[in-house]
Design a protein around this motif. Structure first.
Motif, PDB file in Angstrom:
ATOM      1  N   ASP A  35       0.734  -1.067  -0.026  1.00 55.38           N
ATOM      2  CA  ASP A  35      -0.405  -0.132   0.408  1.00 55.38           C
ATOM      3  C   ASP A  35       0.853   1.446   0.133  1.00 55.38           C
ATOM      4  O   ASP A  35       2.431   1.108   0.333  1.00 55.38           O
ATOM      5  N   ARG A  36      -0.036   2.466   0.080  1.00 56.60           N
ATOM      6  CA  ARG A  36       1.289   3.793  -0.078  1.00 56.60           C
ATOM      7  C   ARG A  36       1.160   4.136   0.464  1.00 56.60           C
ATOM      8  O   ARG A  36       3.073   3.900   1.195  1.00 56.60           O
ATOM      9  N   SER A  37       1.490   3.624   2.030  1.00 55.86           N
ATOM     10  CA  SER A  37       1.663   3.732   3.331  1.00 55.86           C
ATOM     11  C   SER A  37       3.790   3.140   3.378  1.00 55.86           C
ATOM     12  O   SER A  37       4.780   3.997   3.380  1.00 55.86           O
ATOM     13  N   ALA A  38       2.658   1.183   2.579  1.00 53.58           N
ATOM     14  CA  ALA A  38       4.552   0.580   2.468  1.00 53.58           C
ATOM     15  C   ALA A  38       5.138   1.980   2.218  1.00 53.58           C
ATOM     16  O   ALA A  38       6.612   1.811   1.390  1.00 53.58           O
ATOM     17  N   ALA A  39       4.566   2.325   0.207  1.00 58.24           N
ATOM     18  CA  ALA A  39       5.850   2.783  -0.355  1.00 58.24           C
ATOM     19  C   ALA A  39       6.304   3.577  -0.070  1.00 58.24           C
ATOM     20  O   ALA A  39       7.840   4.311   0.138  1.00 58.24           O
ATOM     21  N   PHE A  40       6.098   4.639   0.842  1.00 60.16           N
ATOM     22  CA  PHE A  40       6.699   5.729   1.124  1.00 60.16           C
ATOM     23  C   PHE A  40       7.809   5.299   2.847  1.00 60.16           C
ATOM     24  O   PHE A  40       8.459   6.561   2.770  1.00 60.16           O
ATOM     25  N   LEU A  42      10.469   2.254  -0.008  1.00 61.17           N
ATOM     26  CA  LEU A  42      11.038   2.806  -1.547  1.00 61.17           C
ATOM     27  C   LEU A  42      11.252   4.420  -1.730  1.00 61.17           C
ATOM     28  O   LEU A  42      12.134   5.052  -2.345  1.00 61.17           O
ATOM     29  N   LEU A  43      10.600   4.530  -1.184  1.00 59.73           N
ATOM     30  CA  LEU A  43       9.831   6.452  -1.407  1.00 59.73           C
ATOM     31  C   LEU A  43      10.465   7.302  -0.732  1.00 59.73           C
ATOM     32  O   LEU A  43      11.018   8.416  -0.804  1.00 59.73           O
ATOM     33  N   HIS A  44      11.088   6.503   0.224  1.00 58.07           N
ATOM     34  CA  HIS A  44      11.508   7.313   1.455  1.00 58.07           C
ATOM     35  C   HIS A  44      12.878   7.724   1.419  1.00 58.07           C
ATOM     36  O   HIS A  44      13.830   7.162   0.156  1.00 58.07           O
ATOM     37  N   PRO A  45      13.292   8.632   1.595  1.00 60.62           N
ATOM     38  CA  PRO A  45      14.713   9.430   0.878  1.00 60.62           C
ATOM     39  C   PRO A  45      16.107   8.504   1.105  1.00 60.62           C
ATOM     40  O   PRO A  45      17.142   8.632   0.310  1.00 60.62           O
TER      41      PRO A  45
END
Ligand code: AMP
Ligand code: ZN
Ligand code: FE
Ligand code: FE
Length: 287
Positions: free
Chosen positions: A153-158, A161-164
């Motif tokens: 889900d979105r939160s897992a992506a943040f 993988l999308l974490h700096p």
């Protein structure tokens, strides 16, 4: 009036015109269903959802405060400035929003290009998650990763993988918070710093930096927001009292894209009145 139900206002929500999942009209109906009297639509760097939301508000029986959430940056920190009741035709503000939206697109393309080296994902996957006019952000990349089955889900992506820290991230061009305050005031709107007390989490401005923005015209602080720390609320609550600032509370609803629920925090009616009194860019719909 004793026994009267208090006015319920949620002053920070996102539709699919930025990175929420509800269309503006659907968001207005959801606000009515959540028992709100007033809702502000504050999409990232755009006012493109106002017309659809305004058309839906009377029938839903909800008052609409047209707004936006302007992206700004200071010393590598991402600072969000809510702007209420701006003139959407103001040339300086709309030119800056256009510039940010273009930069967001280029930045998202390069994040996706980096991800594509390691995962089965391309720019078309991201476009499939956004409306033509949407302000593109990491949430749309997150949705594309979910659609590809790469994250749940979105939160897992943040958080992955999308974490700096993951190495695919790229910062976003944005004006300074000071420019943001001036642009919103210049467009007749009322600037309120979004989730200002996230210290220790996503980083925020210091007490002194916020004081400086107040000197430049910052009208208020969104103290009641789930991402603010207890310590930050206390410190900035004292600043709000000392400088007689407007204090708001909001959900930062993103539809099904985030756990935040409509009306989970609300703004006192008196504070909402102060926003309306200071604004001269546009009017509340259904006032
Ligand atoms: P960006 O502006 O592109 O760096 O992306 C950050 C934005 O993603 C913020 O406005 C967040 O509110 C938004 N966002 C939406 N859904 C989520 C989520 N599930 N977790 C974290 N941030 C989210
Ligand atoms: Zn968002
Ligand atoms: Fe924000
Ligand atoms: Fe937001």
């Amino acid at each position: 009036m004793p026994g009267a139900t208090p006015h319920r206002a949620d002053l920070h929500t996102h539709s699919a015109v930025s990175d929420g999942t509800d269309a503006p009209a659907g968001l207005i109906r959801a606000a009515a269903a959540a028992g709100l009297d007033t809702v502000a639509l504050t999409d990232h760097d755009t006012t493109a959802g106002w017309a659809e939301a305004a058309a839906a508000a009377p029938e839903a029986g909800v008052r609409l405060v047209p707004g936006l959430e302007l992206s700004t940056r200071s010393g590598g920190r991402s600072i969000h400035m809510l702007g209420y009741l701006v003139d959407p035709g103001d040339s300086a503000l709309s030119a800056e929003m256009e510039r940010i939206r273009l930069a967001r697109r280029t930045r998202a393309e390069s994040i996706v290009a980096r991800l594509a080296a390691d995962y089965e994902i391309g720019w078309q996957d991201v476009l499939a998650q956004a409306r033509e006019e949407s302000t593109i952000g990491r949430p749309h990349i997150a949705d594309a990763l979910v659609a590809r089955g790469i994250v749940p889900d979105r939160s897992a992506a943040f958080s992955t993988l999308l974490h700096p820290a993951a190495g695919y991230y790229e910062p976003l061009y944005a004006p300074t918070p000071l420019d943001g305050v001036r642009l919103i005031r210049g467009a007749g709107g009322v600037p309120v710093m979004a989730h200002p007390a996230t210290w220790g989490r996503t980083g925020s401005l210091s007490f002194e930096e916020i004081e400086h923005l107040v000197d430049a015209g910052l009208a208020g602080l969104e103290l009641h927001h789930r991402e603010n720390t207890a310590e930050g609320r206390e410190v900035l609550g004292a600043l709000a009292r000392a400088r007689d600032l407007i204090v708001t509370g909001s959900s930062d609803y993103h539809g099904s894209g985030k756990p935040n629920r409509l009306g989970e925090n609300t703004t006192d009616e008196r504070m909402l009145e102060r926003i309306v009194e200071q604004a001269h860019g546009t009017e509340v719909v259904g006032a």
